[in-house]
Design a protein around this motif. Sequence first.
Motif, mmCIF file in Angstrom:
data_model
loop_
_atom_site.group_PDB
_atom_site.id
_atom_site.type_symbol
_atom_site.label_atom_id
_atom_site.label_comp_id
_atom_site.label_asym_id
_atom_site.label_seq_id
_atom_site.Cartn_x
_atom_site.Cartn_y
_atom_site.Cartn_z
ATOM 1 N N MET A 73 9.544 39.869 56.631
ATOM 2 C CA MET A 73 8.407 40.749 56.962
ATOM 3 C C MET A 73 8.775 41.800 58.014
ATOM 4 N N LEU A 74 9.769 41.458 58.847
ATOM 5 C CA LEU A 74 10.157 42.367 59.930
ATOM 6 C C LEU A 74 10.846 43.631 59.409
ATOM 7 N N THR A 75 11.434 43.540 58.226
ATOM 8 C CA THR A 75 12.245 44.667 57.751
ATOM 9 C C THR A 75 11.700 45.326 56.484
ATOM 10 N N ASP A 115 5.172 44.805 50.341
ATOM 11 C CA ASP A 115 5.845 43.519 50.560
ATOM 12 C C ASP A 115 5.462 42.895 51.900
ATOM 13 N N HIS A 116 5.313 43.768 52.909
ATOM 14 C CA HIS A 116 5.008 43.235 54.226
ATOM 15 C C HIS A 116 3.702 42.449 54.208
ATOM 16 N N ARG A 117 2.685 43.004 53.569
ATOM 17 C CA ARG A 117 1.376 42.328 53.537
ATOM 18 C C ARG A 117 1.492 40.980 52.817
ATOM 19 N N LEU A 172 4.255 39.054 52.459
ATOM 20 C CA LEU A 172 5.037 38.069 53.212
ATOM 21 C C LEU A 172 4.291 37.593 54.459
ATOM 22 N N ARG A 173 3.692 38.539 55.186
ATOM 23 C CA ARG A 173 3.000 38.141 56.411
ATOM 24 C C ARG A 173 1.758 37.318 56.074
ATOM 25 N N GLY A 174 1.104 37.702 54.951
ATOM 26 C CA GLY A 174 -0.108 36.996 54.529
ATOM 27 C C GLY A 174 0.154 35.517 54.257
ATOM 28 N N PHE A 209 13.801 31.798 64.905
ATOM 29 C CA PHE A 209 14.458 32.666 65.882
ATOM 30 C C PHE A 209 13.408 33.362 66.770
ATOM 31 N N ALA A 210 12.435 34.010 66.088
ATOM 32 C CA ALA A 210 11.440 34.779 66.849
ATOM 33 C C ALA A 210 10.547 33.849 67.656
ATOM 34 N N GLY A 211 10.405 32.599 67.180
ATOM 35 C CA GLY A 211 9.455 31.686 67.817
ATOM 36 C C GLY A 211 9.937 31.087 69.117
ATOM 37 N N GLU A 263 13.267 32.345 71.256
ATOM 38 C CA GLU A 263 14.054 33.130 72.227
ATOM 39 C C GLU A 263 13.171 33.924 73.194
ATOM 40 N N THR A 264 12.254 34.683 72.590
ATOM 41 C CA THR A 264 11.436 35.576 73.412
ATOM 42 C C THR A 264 10.495 34.805 74.337
ATOM 43 N N THR A 265 9.879 33.741 73.783
ATOM 44 C CA THR A 265 8.903 33.013 74.610
ATOM 45 C C THR A 265 9.610 32.323 75.776
ATOM 46 N N ALA A 293 11.739 47.725 70.397
ATOM 47 C CA ALA A 293 11.326 47.229 69.084
ATOM 48 C C ALA A 293 12.484 47.520 68.135
ATOM 49 N N GLY A 294 12.429 46.912 66.956
ATOM 50 C CA GLY A 294 13.485 47.155 65.965
ATOM 51 C C GLY A 294 13.521 48.623 65.579
ATOM 52 N N PRO A 295 14.640 49.079 65.027
ATOM 53 C CA PRO A 295 14.736 50.503 64.708
ATOM 54 C C PRO A 295 13.714 50.949 63.668
ATOM 55 N N ARG A 296 13.200 52.157 63.851
ATOM 56 C CA ARG A 296 12.349 52.823 62.847
ATOM 57 C C ARG A 296 13.134 53.999 62.310
ATOM 58 N N PHE A 297 12.792 54.448 61.100
ATOM 59 C CA PHE A 297 13.475 55.594 60.485
ATOM 60 C C PHE A 297 12.421 56.607 60.073
ATOM 61 N N ILE A 344 1.509 47.317 62.067
ATOM 62 C CA ILE A 344 1.546 46.165 61.156
ATOM 63 C C ILE A 344 2.604 45.131 61.541
ATOM 64 N N HIS A 345 3.633 45.552 62.285
ATOM 65 C CA HIS A 345 4.671 44.590 62.663
ATOM 66 C C HIS A 345 4.414 43.972 64.033
ATOM 67 N N MET A 346 3.238 44.212 64.596
ATOM 68 C CA MET A 346 2.961 43.610 65.903
ATOM 69 C C MET A 346 3.175 42.105 65.804
ATOM 70 N N CYS A 347 3.735 41.549 66.851
ATOM 71 C CA CYS A 347 4.181 40.160 66.840
ATOM 72 C C CYS A 347 3.168 39.195 66.214
ATOM 73 N N LEU A 348 3.627 38.500 65.198
ATOM 74 C CA LEU A 348 2.803 37.489 64.534
ATOM 75 C C LEU A 348 2.503 36.328 65.482
HETATM 76 C C1 HEM Z 1 6.550 36.315 74.595
HETATM 77 C C2 HEM Z 1 6.934 36.036 73.387
HETATM 78 C C3 HEM Z 1 7.155 37.041 72.308
HETATM 79 C C4 HEM Z 1 7.419 38.391 72.397
HETATM 80 C C5 HEM Z 1 7.552 39.246 73.652
HETATM 81 C C6 HEM Z 1 7.548 38.879 71.041
HETATM 82 C C7 HEM Z 1 7.795 40.198 70.722
HETATM 83 C C8 HEM Z 1 7.748 40.712 69.438
HETATM 84 C C9 HEM Z 1 7.841 42.105 69.116
HETATM 85 C C10 HEM Z 1 8.022 43.244 70.120
HETATM 86 C C11 HEM Z 1 7.744 42.213 67.770
HETATM 87 C C12 HEM Z 1 7.721 43.507 66.963
HETATM 88 C C13 HEM Z 1 9.099 43.955 66.590
HETATM 89 C C14 HEM Z 1 9.095 45.309 65.931
HETATM 90 O O1 HEM Z 1 8.039 45.927 65.695
HETATM 91 O O2 HEM Z 1 10.191 45.782 65.657
HETATM 92 C C15 HEM Z 1 7.606 40.881 67.230
HETATM 93 C C16 HEM Z 1 7.494 40.582 65.896
HETATM 94 C C17 HEM Z 1 7.421 39.298 65.415
HETATM 95 N N1 HEM Z 1 7.305 38.129 66.159
HETATM 96 FE FE1 HEM Z 1 7.263 37.974 68.147
HETATM 97 N N2 HEM Z 1 7.387 37.845 70.170
HETATM 98 C C18 HEM Z 1 7.127 36.702 70.895
HETATM 99 C C19 HEM Z 1 6.879 35.437 70.411
HETATM 100 C C20 HEM Z 1 6.826 35.103 69.088
HETATM 101 C C21 HEM Z 1 6.522 33.788 68.578
HETATM 102 C C22 HEM Z 1 6.157 32.559 69.412
HETATM 103 C C23 HEM Z 1 6.603 33.858 67.240
HETATM 104 C C24 HEM Z 1 6.336 32.717 66.313
HETATM 105 C C25 HEM Z 1 6.888 32.471 65.208
HETATM 106 C C26 HEM Z 1 6.948 35.243 66.880
HETATM 107 C C27 HEM Z 1 7.128 35.742 65.605
HETATM 108 C C28 HEM Z 1 7.251 37.078 65.282
HETATM 109 C C29 HEM Z 1 7.333 37.571 63.910
HETATM 110 C C30 HEM Z 1 7.313 36.728 62.644
HETATM 111 C C31 HEM Z 1 7.435 38.961 64.005
HETATM 112 C C32 HEM Z 1 7.535 39.969 62.839
HETATM 113 C C33 HEM Z 1 6.128 40.454 62.511
HETATM 114 C C34 HEM Z 1 6.087 41.513 61.429
HETATM 115 O O3 HEM Z 1 7.091 42.195 61.182
HETATM 116 O O4 HEM Z 1 5.019 41.643 60.815
HETATM 117 N N3 HEM Z 1 7.075 35.963 68.042
HETATM 118 N N4 HEM Z 1 7.599 39.973 68.276
#
Ligand code: HEM
Length: 418
Positions: free
Chosen positions: A104-106, A111-113, A115-117, A255-257, A259-261, A306-310, A364-368
């Motif tokens: 969904m991120l790329t 497709d995004h709707r 996969l995210r749905g 991965f996303a779930g 590292e960032t948290t 954020a990830g690269p945009r084009f 639409i790509h705001m963090c799920l």
């Molecule tokens: C403090 C913690 C977090 C931060 C700062 C963060 C930050 C972000 C950011 C900035 C994006 C957007 C990337 C872009 O537009 O290029 C993103 C997307 C995403 N994040 Fe997080 N995230 C966090 C925690 C989580 C957690 C706990 C999950 C759980 C699985 C998660 C899952 C995702 C997913 C799946 C996307 C892609 C959404 C999409 O493309 O529709 N993130 N996150």
Amino acid sequence: MNNERTTTAEQAASGIFNGENGLDPFAVFAQMREAGPILSVPVEMGGVKFRAWMVTRFDEALEVLKNHRRFTVDRSSLDDQGAGESFIQQDESSPATFFTGKSMLTVDEPDHRRLRGLVSKAFTPKYMESLRPRVQELADQLLDRVQADGEMDLVRDYAYPLPINVICDMLGIPEQDHADIRLWSGAIAHGLGLGRHEPEVAEHMRAFGEYTARLVHAKRVSPGDDLISQLIAIEEEGDRLSEQELYSMITLLVFAGHETTSNLIATGSLMLLDHPEQSAKLQRDLSLVPAAVEELLRFNGPSTIAGPRFALEDTEIAGQAIRRGDMIFPVLKSANRDELKFDDPETLDLARNVTRHLAFGNGIHMCLGTPLARIEADIAFSTLLRRLPELKLAIPREDVTWSFALSSQGLSALPVKF
Ligand code: HEM
């Protein structure tokens, strides 16, 4: 735009994103904003050198994130622009991960709707609230293990294990596999991204992909009450999720779930230690923690960019001409300190009423995982403040070291005593 200022800012900016030039990133971001809302900066990715646009101010970064008619995350949709060319090398026999496969991120609509749905129901604020008791239990267990010692490495013992346990619980990943996941995702995050190109990354990606394929196989044979089993059932139903997309989805969520948290919990704890008077106020009234978390995210949230945009068309941003296909990075940490948007942005004010920031991206790509990350951070900080009121750094402040990863920044270790 002042040309001299622009050149100095470009020089400082080039290299800041891999964290290897030792500069304070916020001082560089301030210099970049001063030079303009958008700058062309020489960068390197996967060994390839090129120029990319860095968007430094809030309104312009928001526009790039939100306007899907002008900017896409999917370079292959620009079919004359090196479609399929990837900065990430992985041999084709490896199972897909979100780094190499479609997630969904790329992709953008439709497709995004789709996969995210498939997973968005599992991430609603209401469902996340139901996880609170389990997150609290995990936070308490982690502190129970160290409380009697009077010291810990807050990254290793608390900030890292809490989110990985939560997301692995949701996905149904056994605890004995967490160490491997930590190894792979850490190595991938540190070996990739702007300015990084470590050859071992392909091996770690392969291991992560192969593990995911084995896990999916095991859950096909004996499904559980977890998100991976639910996704497998959807994949088996028919045409809503392909097998490659299933692997990409799982690796993305893992991965996303975490590292960032974990970076938010670790960096946030350091900021609380840096501001004892403000922390004392929180300690007296823990109901202030959720609002404080938003300020911690604004002030120094985990994601640098954020990830690269084009660009989908020849266009302009703040008067700067942008050509179709140009690569653009919204610099989230800079936008969140934009003096045109926030009063006194370089000051941490936990009582500030932050109504909007870009730490989770936008559009639409705001963090799920936003509702999950907020709950984890609320519980992590509240539990720390309540149970360890005497928390102090166990090393001199100047010895605290930062670690720079894919697109985020965290702490390698945070030795504390209590
Ligand atoms: C403090 C913690 C977090 C931060 C700062 C963060 C930050 C972000 C950011 C900035 C994006 C957007 C990337 C872009 O537009 O290029 C993103 C997307 C995403 N994040 Fe997080 N995230 C966090 C925690 C989580 C957690 C706990 C999950 C759980 C699985 C998660 C899952 C995702 C997913 C799946 C996307 C892609 C959404 C999409 O493309 O529709 N993130 N996150």
